[in-house]
Enzyme design. Structure first.
Site, PDB file in Angstrom:
ATOM      1  N   GLN A 223      33.115 -21.609 -17.583  1.00  0.00           N
ATOM      2  CA  GLN A 223      32.013 -21.134 -18.429  1.00  0.00           C
ATOM      3  C   GLN A 223      32.498 -20.745 -19.822  1.00  0.00           C
ATOM      4  O   GLN A 223      31.940 -19.843 -20.441  1.00  0.00           O
ATOM      5  CB  GLN A 223      31.289 -19.930 -17.790  1.00  0.00           C
ATOM      6  N   CYS A 224      33.525 -21.418 -20.327  1.00  0.00           N
ATOM      7  CA  CYS A 224      34.066 -21.099 -21.664  1.00  0.00           C
ATOM      8  C   CYS A 224      34.463 -19.636 -21.759  1.00  0.00           C
ATOM      9  O   CYS A 224      34.304 -18.998 -22.808  1.00  0.00           O
ATOM     10  CB  CYS A 224      33.081 -21.446 -22.774  1.00  0.00           C
ATOM     11  N   ALA A 225      34.936 -19.083 -20.667  1.00  0.00           N
ATOM     12  CA  ALA A 225      35.341 -17.674 -20.661  1.00  0.00           C
ATOM     13  C   ALA A 225      36.568 -17.536 -19.756  1.00  0.00           C
ATOM     14  O   ALA A 225      36.535 -16.849 -18.747  1.00  0.00           O
ATOM     15  CB  ALA A 225      34.195 -16.793 -20.186  1.00  0.00           C
TER      16      ALA A 225
END
Lengths: 143, 422
Positions: B379-381
């Site tokens: 999740q781009c995290a």
């Protein structure tokens, strides 16, 4: 209709859930990692190369079932084979996964199950990730 | 620990306030398609939403009739395009609760807006020894620009940790404010988990010690009312494409006094008053920060999306999404082997989860084969996933057009994934 079972065939489920050669290698001559930035997956492929032959191949992975199964099948397929043969096999597997050439399913043997990702473009990189690491490891100077 | 909250959510939905979902769905042509033989159930709205017909019509109409560059043409089309573009700025200001349209800068999206603040404000106002505070749940877009800034100016990044339930450790945040914070950058709602942070309270605390606050509203803006005047934050960012608008356009809100003291970010046309051989006089904000030809049609269509949202009733959408979130949380939570990730009380319409023994990518593939579109992965995290000790999650996120039936199909597909791969 798509049926997920065309991708997740029995042989991939088997190797994905109970991978072979999924352990650090004690005597490493060549090694490389490959990353899949889409999901953060990472694989380390370790090899013992002697007399231009891959004596043993093992891997360590944080990855999905497809990448894990691909790595497991790969390490079984390359152990004991000449480096030149293994490099050729890398190209054949990658081409059959990318759909750039019709796979020679008979020649690929067990690896032919990986070619199912041709119909799953979002998953092609999962199947080819271990092979990218293998190719890079073989291209390196001996460690 | 219970996370303090300061965002007002509506209570139970009264029948007259319910959305007519069929009518809503008719406005989205992209929803009328089969995926792998199944009706598309699009549950990846935190990545981007689909666009309703009025937005698509606006894009076409602009190119058909009003296409011209802005702020330069003396001809009729140039005037029309400029008026529509500046009207869009006013519309965004109104949506965010800004007092003045001059406080709205059009950017490519939230990522560019945050980079603008980091490069323009950050490089001129931060010094060695200063601290920047972010949270452990930030998207890479609200983390990496600050990391780079810290390297450039010799500042230090402080990361506020989270609880096991995905809520922010506000006590730790308060402790960090006792250092030398100059800037605080926080997600209004975390894209990976849906957690809504108490940004009004956090802004108050930051201002009390003289720190400037940027709120990343990329996810929140579609799912909860935004009022920058009430939040009192110094900067707020959003992206049109997560708000039923086009890709490639977003907005940075900045308090007028702060923008006035910031140097240009990019150099080019449309951001200067005069140029001679040696000297340049820069335009006032917002033009100072909009070098080059902007995405004109997209800005105008962004305003259409906000009109569409307002016509439908943002509060009704929020209430609908709350109902979907409650149903999804209960139904997924009842599936054996499913672990929900991020379960704070204050959440927007995002359900992140893992299926025991299965990788998020494999689950997402089986779901896609059933026509259910979700996000699977980090999740781009990535730092957040490391903090949670997870390789990633499966994320279903809802919008105005989603239905309970679609969530039931998600749950069925998750059960199927367990049977097939477990």
């Amino acid at each position: 209709m798509a049926d997920s079972r065309t991708l997740y065939r029995e042989i991939l489920l088997d190797h994905g859930k109970a991978p072979r050669n999924h352990a650090p290698l004690p005597e490493v001559t060549h090694a490389a990692t490959a990353d899949n930035p889409v999901c953060g997956d990472r694989i380390l492929v370790e090899l013992t190369v002697e007399n231009e032959h891959v004596r043993e191949a093992r891997f360590t992975i944080k990855g999905c079932l497809i990448a894990t199964a691909s790595a497991s099948l790969m390490t079984e397929a390359v152990s004991g084979h000449p480096v030149a043969h293994v490099e050729r096999l890398c190209g054949e597997v990658e081409a059959s996964c990318d759909g750039t050439s019709a796979p020679d399913l008979a020649a690929l043997g067990a690896l032919s199950a990986l070619a199912a990702v041709r119909d799953y473009p979002a998953r092609r990189r999962c199947a080819t990730l271990p092979w990218a690491a293998l190719r890079e490891a073989l291209g390196q100077e001996q460690v | 620990m219970t996370t303090p909250h300061d965002t007002a959510f509506p209570g139970p939905v009264k029948p007259e306030h319910r959305l007519d979902i069929r009518a809503v769905r008719r406005q989205f042509p992209a929803l009328r398609q089969l995926v792998h033989g199944h009706p598309l159930a699009y549950l990846d709205n935190a990545a981007t939403t689909h666009k309703p017909m009025p937005v698509l019509d606006t894009l076409v109409r602009h190119y058909e009739r009003d296409n011209a560059n802005v702020h330069r043409g003396l001809h009729t089309l140039g005037v029309r395009a400029t008026e529509a573009y500046e009207h869009a700025r006013t519309r965004v200001a109104q949506f965010l609760g800004a007092r003045d349209a001059g406080e709205i800068i059009f950017t490519r999206g939230t990522t560019e807006a945050i980079n603008l603040v980091a490069q323009s404000y950050g490089r001129t106002h931060l010094q060695p020894g200063d601290e920047i505070i972010v949270t452990a749940m930030e998207h890479h877009a609200n983390l990496l620009p600050w990391r780079r800034l810290c390297t450039e100016v010799g500042a230090t990044l402080r990361v506020v940790p989270i609880d096991d339930d995905g809520g922010l450790r506000v006590d730790e945040y308060a402790r960090f404010l006792g250092g030398t914070p100059r800037l605080v950058a926080i997600a209004h709602a975390a894209n990976a988990l849906g957690t809504v942070n108490p940004v009004a309270k956090m802004t108050r605390l930051a201002h009390a010690v003289g720190a400037v606050v940027l709120v990343d509203g990329a996810l929140a803006a579609a799912h909860t009312p935004v009022d920058v005047a009430a939040l009192d934050c110094d900067f707020y960012t959003c992206s049109a494409h997560k708000l039923y608008g086009p890709t490639g356009i977003g907005a940075l809100y900045g308090k007028a006094a702060l923008l006035a003291a910031m140097p240009p970010w990019q150099m080019g046309g449309d951001m200067v008053l005069s140029v001679d051989d040696t000297a340049v006089r820069y335009a006032e904000p917002p033009q100072r920060f909009e070098a080059g030809t902007p995405p004109i049609a997209d800005a105008i269509a962004f305003a259409s999306a906000l009109d569409w949202l307002a016509d439908l009733g943002h509060d009704r959408i929020v209430a609908h999404e709350r109902a979907l979130l409650a149903h999804a949380t209960e139904a997924l939570g009842a599936v054996e082997g499913v672990r929900l990730v991020g379960t704070t009380r204050e959440k927007v319409a995002v359900v992140s989860f893992n299926v025991e023994g299965l990788h998020a990518h494999d689950v997402a593939t089986v779901l896609d084969d059933a026509g259910v579109a979700v996000r699977g992965g980090d999740q781009c995290a990535q730092p957040l996933m490391h903090a949670l000790g997870l390789p990633g999650t499966v994320r279903a996120s809802f919008a105005a057009y989603n239905t309970v039936d679609e969530i039931d199909r998600l749950v069925d597909a998750v059960r199927h994934a367990r049977t097939l791969l477990g």
